[in-house]
Enzyme design. Structure first.
Site, short mmCIF file in Angstrom:
data_model
loop_
_atom_site.label_atom_id
_atom_site.label_comp_id
_atom_site.label_asym_id
_atom_site.label_seq_id
_atom_site.Cartn_x
_atom_site.Cartn_y
_atom_site.Cartn_z
N HIS A 23 0.81 -1.21 0.00
CA HIS A 23 0.00 0.00 0.00
C HIS A 23 0.83 1.25 0.00
O HIS A 23 0.51 2.22 -0.66
CB HIS A 23 -0.87 0.02 1.25
N CYS A 59 -6.36 -5.85 -16.45
CA CYS A 59 -6.10 -4.70 -15.59
C CYS A 59 -4.90 -4.91 -14.66
O CYS A 59 -4.59 -4.07 -13.83
CB CYS A 59 -7.34 -4.30 -14.78
#
Ligand code: PEP
Ligand code: MG
Length: 767
Positions: free
Chosen positions: A379, A692
């Site tokens: 993250h 994606c």
């Protein structure tokens, strides 16, 4: 098959090995050794007896032979050519490769006796260039006439584009090492010099540092010589100023991070409002402690309390307390009290950061981040990338000993950190930045549509992590949003965001991409993406645990709130899509679809405006869906292949684990055939299919994907220009032949061989 040719050379491995040059660089003691290893490698892979590198010397404007295998080693440093002189000089002048089947017959041929090169007739040279900077020339030679062909030239060009960057960095590194101990700087700086780390988010920054010394956030220690306010009134004023400054930061953040601006300093405001926190400080001041001591002592008390908590959420709040205390202390200083941004214009060095810290730093316009331990989560890297903050991770806690304000250069493209760089290093990096900017300026406006060289229309969409990225996506004319990761608004909060909190975020996304496809993926938390307020999800094997759609289906009320928020935000939006991640069975898909239907029905009952019929699709990330993909195709509106997880689960390789990175092979036959299977199923059922995951921006796999008939890609906005360039140079017949050749093979080595014989499929036309 068009353009296919068996070759004695080993092009693919050459490209792979050159890609590994950074490692090679780290293992070299000096630039000579690095260059020598490079030419040996290039010559070996191209089956050439001679490989040489000439480097451009700015001072003399000469190309100087700096490394060779096959020519007389004594010629190194002696053979010098000006630009335009000889075949090597001509290559630099033309800025294009030069291939000569009989070198001695070329009017520009220049014989250097000391190099002993007369017997080598076949000559192939490529320039090494970075932006508009001359770096040098890479040459291979062979006795046999007409030995090299266009395929070799292409492979060598692809090699040169990577090599140019490495050579430039090698020059910098070794220059810096030479300067090393002779630079009169602080002892810690002397010891550190150049540090190799790992790139977390690309970019470059040169700035003074701010060190976050403690295990958590910013430091509490303050220089004893600073003059602080000494009265209670002064303390109260400092608290008011802090409050005001945080408001200013929050307002600024609203433009860059609209989805989370209101939340970043939520804890700060709460703590400031908490009567006990400020009151305790005031009490201590009244009982005789100086204001800075009072602030430190109370802050330390709360930090100790929170950091020993079993709740991850409370432990994370330790950062907020420390940060807040630091701001109050700053405001207690008698001078310069309007200093809002503690890290503005700095490179922050910290042991670890939480995603919310990165967001905070972004609000202060931090220039770069260095993390000194392995505490990085994906993250933090994803966020830094989205926020375009260069990030390097280096296992070097001694960086924390550097004095604040030490100048540091972070080259996050290469993962290098230069402590106290000298003028030469700075100059080179600045030139590199200028060249990059110039290249960006000369690119011109993007085309309205993306097409291959032979005119096939390709939909190039954007992956969006933060709403702030929409500006770039629009500027680059993305064909909508192929993946909006909804995790981030969830990450910065202290608890699950309500329907009312989520709705404006999704609405803004849809409004900013008005008229375009917007694909909102439902929550994909768990695994590596842990919410600090969800202690209960600590699992032995999180990637195989309660993540993603499993979580949403388990916690129906949280799922329902998200779906209601999406449907409400999408009222009137014709191109709204909802996508479910990690689907493993038809039953799961049906349950998820049912949840959407129920959310729509409940909104109708509530009389709330909403979109009752968004398109519903699923991500293909698990191998389990392959054998039943036709059944899925009958039920979904679209597929999107999440190659990051698809490879991870197909090959049982943790995508974040460096020790097994070698096993993470996008070209594995099972991966490529699996993707082909999905694309065929979708086409057969007349359903849309996109990719994606990260494979979607890698040249060789773009060629493969076009070759199997995929025409929809979703990539991070910053990759859009390079994907578009690759597509614009791509011929679909070549791509189809390339894909067919790959799909026929069964072994990894055979796959490599195919890639090896098709450098035209791998080549980035405009690096
Ligand atoms: C993927 O798995 O390829 C994907 C796009 O999802 P994420 O990277 O968010 O897991
Ligand atoms: Mg995924």
């Amino acid at each position: 098959m068009p353009r296919m040719k068996r070759k004695k050379g080993d092009h693919f491995n050459l490209l792979c090995d050159i890609g590994e040059l950074a490692g090679l660089l780290a293992g070299s003691d000096n630039i000579e050794q690095f260059l020598q290893q490079t030419v040996v490698m290039v010559a070996r892979h191209l089956d050439a007896p001679v490989g040489s590198i000439y480097l451009y010397e700015e001072a003399t404007r000469h190309l100087v032979l700096r490394a060779t295998v096959g020519l007389n080693p004594a010629a190194v440093g002696k053979v010098r050519l000006s630009i335009g002189e000889g075949l090597v000089g001509k290559t630099m002048e033309r800025k294009r490769h030069l291939r000569e089947g009989r070198a001695s017959g070329n009017p520009h041929f220049k014989f250097f006796e000391e190099a002993d090169e007369a017997r080598f007739e076949s000559f192939l040279a490529v320039p090494l260039i970075r932006g508009d900077q001359n770096i040098g020339v890479l040459v291979v030679q062979h006795e046999q006439e007409d030995y090299f062909d266009e395929v070799d030239a292409m492979a060598l060009r692809a090699t040169a584009s990577q090599l140019a960057g490495s050579v430039e960095n090698a020059r910098l590194m070794f220059h810096f090492q030479r300067m090393g101990s002779t630079t009169p700087v602080a002892e810690a700086t002397d010891r550190l010099g150049l540090i190799k780390g790992e790139s977390g988010a690309a970019g470059f920054a040169l700035a003074p540092i701010a060190v976050f010394k403690s295990g958590h956030g910013p430091l509490l220690a303050y220089r004893p010589d600073t003059e602080f306010a000494s009265t209670l009134a002064g303390f109260r004023k400092a608290v008011d100023n802090t409050h005001q400054q945080l408001k200013t930061l929050q307002a600024r953040l609203a433009q860059r991070l609209p989805e989370s601006a209101a939340l970043i300093f939520e804890a700060h405001f709460m703590i400031l409002k908490d009567a006990r926190f400020v009151a305790r400080m005031a009490e201590k001041i009244e009982s005789g402690l100086s204001p800075p001591e009072a602030v430190r002592s109370v802050a330390r008390y709360y930090m100790d309390l929170f950091s020993s908590s079993s709740s991850a959420y409370l432990r994370e709040k330790t950062h907020d307390i420390e940060d807040l205390a630091r701001r109050i202390l700053r405001n207690l200083r008698q001078i310069g009290t309007d200093d809002t941004d503690l890290c503005s214009g700095r490179i922050v060095i910290a042991r670890e950061l939480f995603p919310s810290d990165v967001l905070k730093l972004a609000s202060e316009d931090v220039r770069g981040i260095i993390l000194v331990s392995g505490g990085v989560t994906s993250h933090v890297a994803i966020l830094s990338r989205s926020l375009q903050i260069p990030l390097v991770i280096a296992d070097r806690p001694d960086l924390l000993d550097l004095p604040d304000n030490t100048p540091v250069l972070v080259d996050a493209d290469m993962g290098n950190i230069y402590v106290n760089p000298d003028r030469e290093v700075k100059k080179r990096f600045q030139a590199r930045e200028t060249a990059k900017k110039r290249a960006a300026e000369t690119t011109g406006p993007p085309p309205d549509e993306t097409r291959t060289a032979d005119g096939l229309r390709v939909h190039l969409m954007a992956n969006i992590n933060l709403l702030g990225e929409l500006v770039l996506a629009r500027r680059l004319r993305a064909d909508g949003v192929g993946l909006y990761r909804t995790e981030f608004p969830f990450l910065v909060r202290s608890t699950f965001p309500s329907e009312e909190e989520q709705m404006p975020i999704y609405r803004r996304l849809i409004e900013e991409m008005a008229g375009q496809v917007v694909t909102i993926r439902t929550l994909d938390i768990g695994g590596e993406k842990n919410l600090p307020y969800l202690d209960s999800t600590v699992e032995a094997n999180p990637e195989l645990g309660l993540r993603s759609i499993r979580f949403s289906l388990r916690y129906g009320d949280i799922f329902a709130q998200q779906l209601r928020a999406i449907l409400r935000a999408g009222a009137g939006a014709a191109q709204l899509r909802i996508m479910f991640p990690m689907i493993s069975s038809i039953d799961e898909l049906r349950q998820a679809r049912q949840a959407v239907a129920e959310a729509a029905a409940s909104l109708a009952v509530d009389g709330l405006e909403h979109n009752p019929t968004p398109k519903l699709g699923m991500m293909v990330e698990l191998p389990a869906v392959l054998d039943i993909i036709d059944d899925f195709a009958a039920e979904v509106d679209f597929f999107s292949i999440g190659t990051n997880d698809f490879i991870q689960y197909m090959l049982a390789v943790d995508r974040c684990n460096k020790t097994v990175a070698d096993y993470y092979r996008p070209y594995h036959p099972a991966v490529l055939r699996g993707i082909d299977r999905v694309v065929r199923a979708a086409r057969c059922a007349g359903k849309e299919v996109a990719v994606c995951g990260e494979m979607g921006h890698m040249p060789v796999f773009i060629t493969f994907l076009i070759g199997i008939g995929l025409t929809r890609f979703s990539v991070d906005p910053q990759f859009i220009p390079q994907v578009r360039r690759h597509l614009a140079a791509l011929d679909t017949a070549m791509a189809a032949a390339f894909a067919a050749a790959l799909l026929k093979e069964t072994s990894l080595s055979a796959m490599k061989e195919i890639l090896n014989t098709h450098p035209e499929a791998c080549h980035d036309p405009n690096p």
